[in-house]
Design an enzyme around this catalytic site. Structure first.
Site, PDB file in Angstrom:
ATOM      1  N   HIS A   1       0.736  -1.412  -0.009  1.00  0.00           N
ATOM      2  CA  HIS A   1      -0.159  -0.028   0.068  1.00  0.00           C
ATOM      3  C   HIS A   1       1.143   1.152  -0.025  1.00  0.00           C
ATOM      4  O   HIS A   1       1.994   1.055   0.464  1.00  0.00           O
ATOM      5  CB  HIS A   1      -0.862   0.031   1.342  1.00  0.00           C
TER       6      HIS A   1
ATOM      7  N   ASP B   1       3.129  -4.418   8.135  1.00  0.00           N
ATOM      8  CA  ASP B   1       1.968  -3.705   8.059  1.00  0.00           C
ATOM      9  C   ASP B   1       0.552  -4.655   8.006  1.00  0.00           C
ATOM     10  O   ASP B   1       0.244  -5.656   7.246  1.00  0.00           O
ATOM     11  CB  ASP B   1       1.806  -3.015   6.551  1.00  0.00           C
TER      12      ASP B   1
ATOM     13  N   GLN C   1      -4.374  -5.165   6.890  1.00  0.00           N
ATOM     14  CA  GLN C   1      -5.384  -6.205   6.442  1.00  0.00           C
ATOM     15  C   GLN C   1      -5.239  -7.362   6.957  1.00  0.00           C
ATOM     16  O   GLN C   1      -6.179  -8.292   6.575  1.00  0.00           O
ATOM     17  CB  GLN C   1      -5.262  -6.138   4.710  1.00  0.00           C
TER      18      GLN C   1
ATOM     19  N   LYS D   1     -10.686  -0.624  10.480  1.00  0.00           N
ATOM     20  CA  LYS D   1     -10.578  -1.811   9.660  1.00  0.00           C
ATOM     21  C   LYS D   1     -10.996  -3.160  10.630  1.00  0.00           C
ATOM     22  O   LYS D   1     -11.082  -4.176   9.913  1.00  0.00           O
ATOM     23  CB  LYS D   1      -9.333  -1.967   8.954  1.00  0.00           C
TER      24      LYS D   1
ATOM     25  N   CYS E   1      -4.778   2.506  -3.749  1.00  0.00           N
ATOM     26  CA  CYS E   1      -3.456   3.014  -3.068  1.00  0.00           C
ATOM     27  C   CYS E   1      -2.261   1.896  -3.318  1.00  0.00           C
ATOM     28  O   CYS E   1      -1.355   2.016  -2.404  1.00  0.00           O
ATOM     29  CB  CYS E   1      -3.513   3.172  -1.691  1.00  0.00           C
TER      30      CYS E   1
HETATM   31  N1  PLP Z   1      -1.853  -0.785   4.796  1.00  0.00           N
HETATM   32  C1  PLP Z   1      -2.727  -1.526   3.923  1.00  0.00           C
HETATM   33  C2  PLP Z   1      -2.398  -2.814   3.327  1.00  0.00           C
HETATM   34  C3  PLP Z   1      -4.002  -0.950   3.692  1.00  0.00           C
HETATM   35  O1  PLP Z   1      -5.032  -1.908   3.275  1.00  0.00           O
HETATM   36  C4  PLP Z   1      -4.273   0.250   4.183  1.00  0.00           C
HETATM   37  C5  PLP Z   1      -5.829   0.850   3.990  1.00  0.00           C
HETATM   38  O2  PLP Z   1      -6.332   0.500   3.021  1.00  0.00           O
HETATM   39  C6  PLP Z   1      -3.416   1.089   4.758  1.00  0.00           C
HETATM   40  C7  PLP Z   1      -2.060   0.502   5.116  1.00  0.00           C
HETATM   41  C8  PLP Z   1      -3.655   2.412   5.383  1.00  0.00           C
HETATM   42  O3  PLP Z   1      -4.729   2.223   6.444  1.00  0.00           O
HETATM   43  P1  PLP Z   1      -5.016   3.724   7.253  1.00  0.00           P
HETATM   44  O4  PLP Z   1      -5.809   4.513   6.019  1.00  0.00           O
HETATM   45  O5  PLP Z   1      -6.209   3.250   8.250  1.00  0.00           O
HETATM   46  O6  PLP Z   1      -4.195   4.517   7.722  1.00  0.00           O
END
Ligand code: PLP
Length: 404
Positions: free
Chosen positions: A122, A199, A202, A225, A363
């Site tokens: 992401h 990270d 998900q 999430k 993203c």
């Molecule tokens: N990392 C991953 C794999 C994600 O799917 C997301 C959000 O879609 C994020 C990071 C960023 O999360 P946040 O927007 O809650 O900071």
């Protein structure tokens, strides 16, 4: 017994209609809906406890502080961290990754040092490292993947040099649903003496997390999430690393003593928590984690695996269907395109049928480039989704396909 229909009653929004059709909410990868117990906790705290934390001697402030710190303990237990000192509250995964890149970068990275990420990251695990590149000339190395969406582990092994200082990878891809072998990724990195950041945006909502069993050095996730409120997230870090890292932001809360000559910093985790935290949201997050724990993360995982397998089978039968992400270990995310239909058109027409899906690059533009596409439609499942909703999605796609 996992009774999904009973569980749905905990989520008031799921019974609403859009365009006079029952809502079929399949955009859970973006954010999840909230059970009553979470929303009630926010309302109750504002109505009956609200006061700033860590500051007041008065009753309400102490009560708010107790709730806030109890939430930290709940988070600790949920991911099995060693101590609450290792649990930093942030605004979400994005802020966690920015904190990490800034502070780890300051402490441990010099010009020419290397950070390994993967092709399926992401943007929030790419851009913070690029921002760091404006201050230090670090090198980003990228683990490639095969066409099924699985990381190439031999290539990963070959990326290490004596300049490698960190590996930072997604546990689960938000586009492909691939569950990356983070345990193996960590073991390989540790054999080179290199720490690993995961990270978990998900993975945390779908897979039981044990940061000690994984031996992860850092682990980030977002409250919203995992059925919690927006604006709150977590960065877990091993204490011995966090101790060596400088503060990310300055202000109240993160200091011990301030003078114009010299300021000393608070102990962990407060060193990284400048300013008034969203103490109401941390309570809500704790309620959400307790809710998941009561259902059982294994039970949630089994239910979602059943749905994903069912959806993969049904969707594969649709003419012109292309599913991106066919990894052996796949989570509750299905990205797809159908024939020549543009992802935005497909998403918009599904929406008219009451079906909420995501469209676009999610993203993850470097991943889109690797796949040779501009975007996909993404359906992502949560603990409250049903087989009937998968049927509605499949029928909806068929309907749109016939229109084109
Ligand atoms: N990392 C991953 C794999 C994600 O799917 C997301 C959000 O879609 C994020 C990071 C960023 O999360 P946040 O927007 O809650 O900071």
């Amino acid at each position: 017994m996992y009774d999904v229909y009973k569980i749905r009653e905990d989520f008031p929004i799921l019974s609403r209609e859009v365009y006079k059709r029952p809502l079929v909410y399949l955009d859970n990868g973006a954010t999840t809906q909230k059970p009553r117990i979470v929303v009630d906790s926010l309302v109750n705290e504002y109505y009956s406890v609200n006061a700033n934390v860590h500051r007041g001697v008065h009753f309400l402030s102490q009560q708010a502080t107790e709730l806030h710190e109890a939430s930290r303990e709940t988070v600790r237990g949920f991911i099995n961290a060693r101590s609450v000192q290792e649990i930093i509250f942030t605004r979400g995964t994005t802020e966690s990754m920015n904190l990490l890149a800034y502070s780890f970068g300051e402490a441990f990275l010099n010009d020419g040092d290397e950070v390994i990420v993967s092709v399926m990251e992401h943007h929030s695990n790419i851009v913070p490292w690029q921002l760091l590149q404006q201050r230090k000339k670090i090198v980003l190395k990228v683990i490639p993947m095969n066409d099924k969406g699985e990381l190439l582990m031999d290539e990963y092994r070959n990326l290490f040099t004596e300049r490698t200082k960190l590996v930072s990878v997604a546990h689960v891809s938000n586009v492909l649903g691939t569950v990356n072998p983070v345990q193996e990724i960590i073991q390989i990195a540790h054999a080179h003496g290199v720490p690993v950041a995961v990270d978990g945006a998900q993975s945390t909502p779908h897979i039981p997390i044990d940061v000690q069993a994984l031996d992860a050095d850092f682990f980030a996730f977002s409250g919203h999430k995992i059925y919690g409120p927006t604006g709150v997230g977590v960065l877990y870090g091993k204490e011995q690393l966090l101790e060596k890292m400088p503060p990310y932001q300055g202000g109240g809360e993160m200091i011990q003593n301030v003078s114009f000559e010299k300021t000393t910093f608070n102990e962990l985790p407060f060193k990284f928590e400048a300013g008034t935290p969203d103490y109401v949201a941390t309570t809500g997050l704790a309620k959400a984690l307790e809710y998941c724990a009561a259902l059982g993360m294994e039970n949630i995982a089994n239910h979602e695996q059943m749905l994903t397998a069912y959806a993969m089978e049904k969707m594969s039968q649709i003419e012109g269907m292309r599913i991106f992400g066919q990894a052996e270990h796949k989570d509750a995310v299905i990205s797809f395109l159908v024939g020549q239909i543009h992802h935005l058109d497909l998403g918009t027409l599904l929406d008219r049928l009451g079906i909420a899906v995501r469209t676009g690059h999610h993203c993850a533009e470097p991943l889109m480039r690797r796949l040779g596409i501009e975007g996909t439609v993404r359906a992502s499942f949560a603990l409250y989704n049903t087989k009937e909703e998968v049927d509605a999605l499949v029928n909806g796609i068929e309907r749109v396909r016939k229109m084109f």
